[in-house]
Design a protein around this motif. Structure first.
Motif: not given
Length: 884
Positions: A166-182
């Motif tokens: 679940e941590n991998l899934i959450t981390t992946t979501k957060n990373f991609l969300t920040k990436k596209y916001k950037k």
């Protein structure tokens, strides 16, 4: 069977809780243990068997078994846990909790249970039951282009076989969300689903579906300031360099919202206040409001401006090398000036310019590498700030070792001779910066990758090791050039070896594929169309003798031109014009006025041979001419750093080419010949004369011209200047000016029909057929802005705005927009520098080491061609193997 611990771990944070839970086993009673487990809602369970426990009773392990859904061997699990048969443990106690902590630490399991399978006296038997974390079997990514998927996998680590938590899934979501916001996708949504996979091996596997909905880029609709009275909203918005409100007329700065850029721009707002004397200004609050369209945002920024401050007394402390007066000349701030903290810092150390005229560079260019300069406010009474600039000069630094790494092809001596830093020499930042520029200008290395590295700094002894890191790039080129000009298609094939080694030409092992490494240049070139052929060979050695930067160059060329037949529209090869040329030159770097200047000199000879080649340019169809000339040039080039994409500096050259003034001593009366020729021209044009009379007159004109041009007599002046200014990062403005003039010593002898200027087009056809120069002026056909015989004067002005797409060594690409104008003239009576043909357009350049510069321009000519009335309009120019 008694369950000691049953923990289902869903993520790493929970794993930390597990470690804490393991310690609960040290509670005094089993009942307390169960109560705590229930309180924190973990699945501590016990089977009904009631085994006698006492607080912390010691047992000897009689055996350990492993069960559950795992692919790991029993021996591996037991060894990893740290438990072993025969070991004395305390139950409840820390031994079990440590074992579980170790197993969780490997992040390989989703569930761990420890059981007491039986007890025989003081011998206990344990069972470890666990389940592996599922492995990633297949990953499907939706919502992005195929080319982006591989990058996402690399960035997130979602490779096949990765343990899925679940941590991998959450981390992946957060990373991609920040990436596209950037990148401006503020409304991006990331959804991740997993599906269990059944297989014959009963290995826990899952397929993952990654759905990416970037949404539309969120743009800034408005930026609203409050609390500002001194500076207007407009000035504050202008201070925000990367966060801009929507403006359809703006091209270079987009209005997308990027949080990191916005945060940096809030600091720029404060800097703007500091530049205007309001050092206490601050952002009280800021908020982002998503508008109803869900596509734009509005930014609200509340500022507190504070009060206006001025500079008071500025005192230097600790300076012994330079006087207060000398330092004040660099600081250029006086008592009573409006306080400007940003300017103060720039005058002390301007980090944006490595060669800035600041106090730090003053010290560093004099050897004080270890100096430090710190401005300190010592008093601020009455909004007047007294400053102390505290200087720690340290010892002068000397270079201990100077080395170069990364040069696989280029020989060391070629690099070391370009360096301005030597072992034992006093440190100078200016010399380091200049060395990097010189290495970049060689063209053998990727200019963007040259890095000066400071190693082993020793402030006590005052020494520093200097290492220049370079990255080799292709320095040899294949020149392929094509276009229309001179009446037909012009093709060029050339081989240019820009890092040649002639001393290794007879060494078989040096051919990889050619001898390289000594910095010499060897070029072979063939240019041809239906109407001419040109063959040339050139060689240059930049350091003749190897000790001083004196360049030796030589070239040999042979050209054939065939007369155009207007009836067949083909070349008549029985009527030809041959030119054979040889030149030898030397160029020396000067030290006065500075060492950016180069003085070049060359002697050249061309032999012109005409065979049945009659044109309107000169009338003798059979005969020869000779051109012995001397060329002297003065140039200055301080562009930095990349020769393909300079971002600053200038490059200008002025050359003068002279022939021997034969008319001063050959005792030929050219005035009489001119008068006779004028009379004969009248006879030729007189329709009352017989054919024989006109033919005889024409033949005599040919004889006169043969005498006039037997040895060419002329002088030729050229000037060209380019300036490069970096407006903002990497955006470069390049204004240019060119001028050329061809004159005669003796007006009765006249201006020669060779060495002339042909203006217009893409500059293709710049062949040395008769010394002519093809001057590019985009937006018009090739050579269309000059008479058929060429002009004797030309001028050209241009303005280019350049922006790089990529500056990588494999391919350097930049886009450009241009405005330019120019014209050619037949004499000074016609010369008007403001009567020019104008054009504008867009283009792109691609530099690949193997092929040189490639590009395309779309130019619009605003004026009519000579003899026409309508403007020329759009022209497309292909640029292959040359540069404007």
């Amino acid at each position: 069977m008694k369950l000691l611990l049953n923990i289902k771990k869903e993520n790493d944070d929970l794993g930390k809780q597990v470690n804490n839970l393991a310690n609960i086993l040290s509670l005094t009673t089993y009942i307390k243990h169960c109560l705590v487990a229930l309180i924190i809602a973990f699945s501590f369970n016990a089977q009904a068997q009631d085994l006698p426990y006492s607080d912390g009773k010691k047992y000897t392990l009689g055996g350990i078994s492993v069960s559950g859904n795992t692919t790991f061997s029993e021996a591996t699990i037991i060894t990893t846990s740290g438990l072993r048969k025969g070991k004395e443990i305390t139950i409840p106690g820390e031994d079990i909790s440590k074992a579980i902590k170790k197993l969780w630490g490997y992040k390989l399991f989703s569930d761990i249970e420890v059981y007491i399978s039986k007890i025989e006296g003081d011998i206990a038997y344990l069972e470890i039951r666990l389940s592996d974390l599922p492995q990633l079997n297949e990953l499907k990514i939706n919502g992005v282009k195929k080319g982006k998927k591989e990058a996402i996998i690399k960035e997130t680590g979602l490779n096949k076989g990765t343990k899925v938590t679940e941590n991998l899934i959450t981390t992946t979501k957060n990373f991609l969300t920040k990436k596209y916001k950037k990148n401006g996708f503020y409304n991006s949504k990331i959804l991740i689903n997993t599906i269990d996979v059944k297989d014959s091996l009963e290995t826990a596997r899952v397929n993952m579906v990654l759905n990416i909905d970037k949404g539309e880029k969120v743009k800034v609709k408005d930026i609203v300031f409050s609390g500002n009275n001194v500076l207007s909203d407009k000035k504050l918005r202008k201070a925000m360099k990367n966060t801009k409100k929507i403006n359809r007329l703006r091209i270079l700065k987009r209005s997308k919202f990027i949080d990191s850029a916005y945060q940096a721009d809030l600091n720029h707002v404060i800097d703007k206040y500091k530049e205007n004397g309001y050092r206490d200004a601050r952002i009280l609050s800021d908020s982002l409001v998503v508008n109803d369209d869900n596509k734009t945002v509005s930014l609200h920024i509340n500022v507190n401006e504070g009060e206006l401050y001025t500079f008071g007394d500025i005192t230097f402390i600790g300076n012994t090398v330079y006087s207060n007066e000398q330092l004040n000349r660099y600081l250029r701030i006086k008592k009573g000036d409006t306080y400007n903290g940003v300017l103060l810092q720039e005058r002390i150390a301007d980090n944006s310019k490595p060669d800035a005229a600041d106090i730090t560079n003053l010290y560093q260019n004099s050897g004080y590498l270890f100096s430090s300069i710190n401005p300190v406010e010592v008093n601020a009474d009455g909004n007047v700030i007294d400053m102390e600039i505290r200087i720690s000069e340290g010892k002068p630094a000397y270079f201990n070792k100077v080395s170069v790494v990364g040069n696989d092809k280029t020989n060391d001596h070629v690099i070391y001779r370009m360096l301005r830093t030597r072992p034992g020499q006093l440190y100078s930042k200016e010399n380091v910066v200049r060395s990097v520029r010189e290495l970049g200008q060689l063209g053998f290395f990727d200019a963007q990758e040259i890095s000066p590295n400071f190693n082993n700094p020793n402030p006590n002894e005052g020494t520093i090791d200097m290492e220049y890191s370079v990255k080799e790039t292709g320095s040899s080129q294949i020149e392929l050039q094509g276009g229309y000009g001179g009446g037909g298609f012009i093709g060029t094939l050339g081989l240019s070896f820009n890092n040649f080694s002639i001393k290794d030409i007879f060494k078989k092992e040096a051919y990889k594929p050619i001898p390289m490494g000594d910095g010499q240049k060897l070029a072979l070139r063939l240019q041809a169309s239906r109407f001419y052929q040109t063959y040339s060979f050139s060689f240059s050695e930049p350091w003749l003798g190897g000790k001083k930067p004196v360049q030796f160059s030589t070239s040999l060329s042979h050209t054939k031109q065939f007369l155009y037949n207007p009836i067949t529209r083909n070349a008549d090869k029985s009527r030809r014009f041959n030119i054979t040329g040889l030149s030898v030159g030397l160029a020396k770097r000067l030290t006065v006025p500075d060492d950016y200047f180069t003085l070049s000199q060359a002697v050249s000879f061309q032999h012109y041979d005409l065979q049945n080649y009659n044109t309107g340019l000169f009338t003798f169809g059979d005969g020869s001419s000779n051109n012995l000339s001397y060329t002297i040039g003065l140039s200055r080039n301080n562009t930095r750093i990349d020769p393909i994409y300079p971002t600053g500096g200038s490059n200008f050259s002025a050359t003068a080419k002279f022939s021997v003034p034969y008319s001063l001593f050959n005792k030929v009366d050219y005035k009489a010949l001119k008068d006779e020729r004028d009379d004969l021209e009248i006879i030729i044009g007189d329709g009352t004369k017989t054919i024989d009379e006109r033919t005889e007159a024409s033949d005599r004109v040919g004889e006169i011209d043969q005498e006039r041009y037997k040895w060419l007599e002329f002088y030729k002046i050229n000037f060209k200047g380019d300036w490069y200014t970096e407006i903002v990062k990497d955006l470069v403005l390049k204004p240019s000016v060119e001028f050329g003039f061809l004159g005669a010593y003796n007006n009765d002898r006249g201006v020669i029909p060779f060495e002339r200027f042909f203006v217009g087009g893409d500059g293709l056809g710049n062949y040395s057929l008769d010394g002519r120069e093809a001057i590019a002026l985009r937006g018009y056909p090739n050579q269309s802005l000059s008479d058929q015989d060429g002009g004797t004067i030309y001028n050209k002005f241009s303005l280019e705005l350049r922006y790089p797409i990529t500056l990588k060594a494999s391919a350097k690409i930049y886009a450009l927009g241009f405005l330019e104008g120019g014209a050619s003239y037949n004499s000074f009576r016609d010369y008007n520098p403001f009567d020019i043909k104008r054009s504008a357009g867009l283009g792109i350049r691609i530099f690949m080491p193997a092929f040189g510069l490639l590009g395309i321009d779309f130019g619009h000519g605003f004026d009519a061609l000579p003899g026409q009335t309508a403007k020329n309009g759009w022209e497309t120019h292909f640029i292959i193997g040359q540069q404007f």
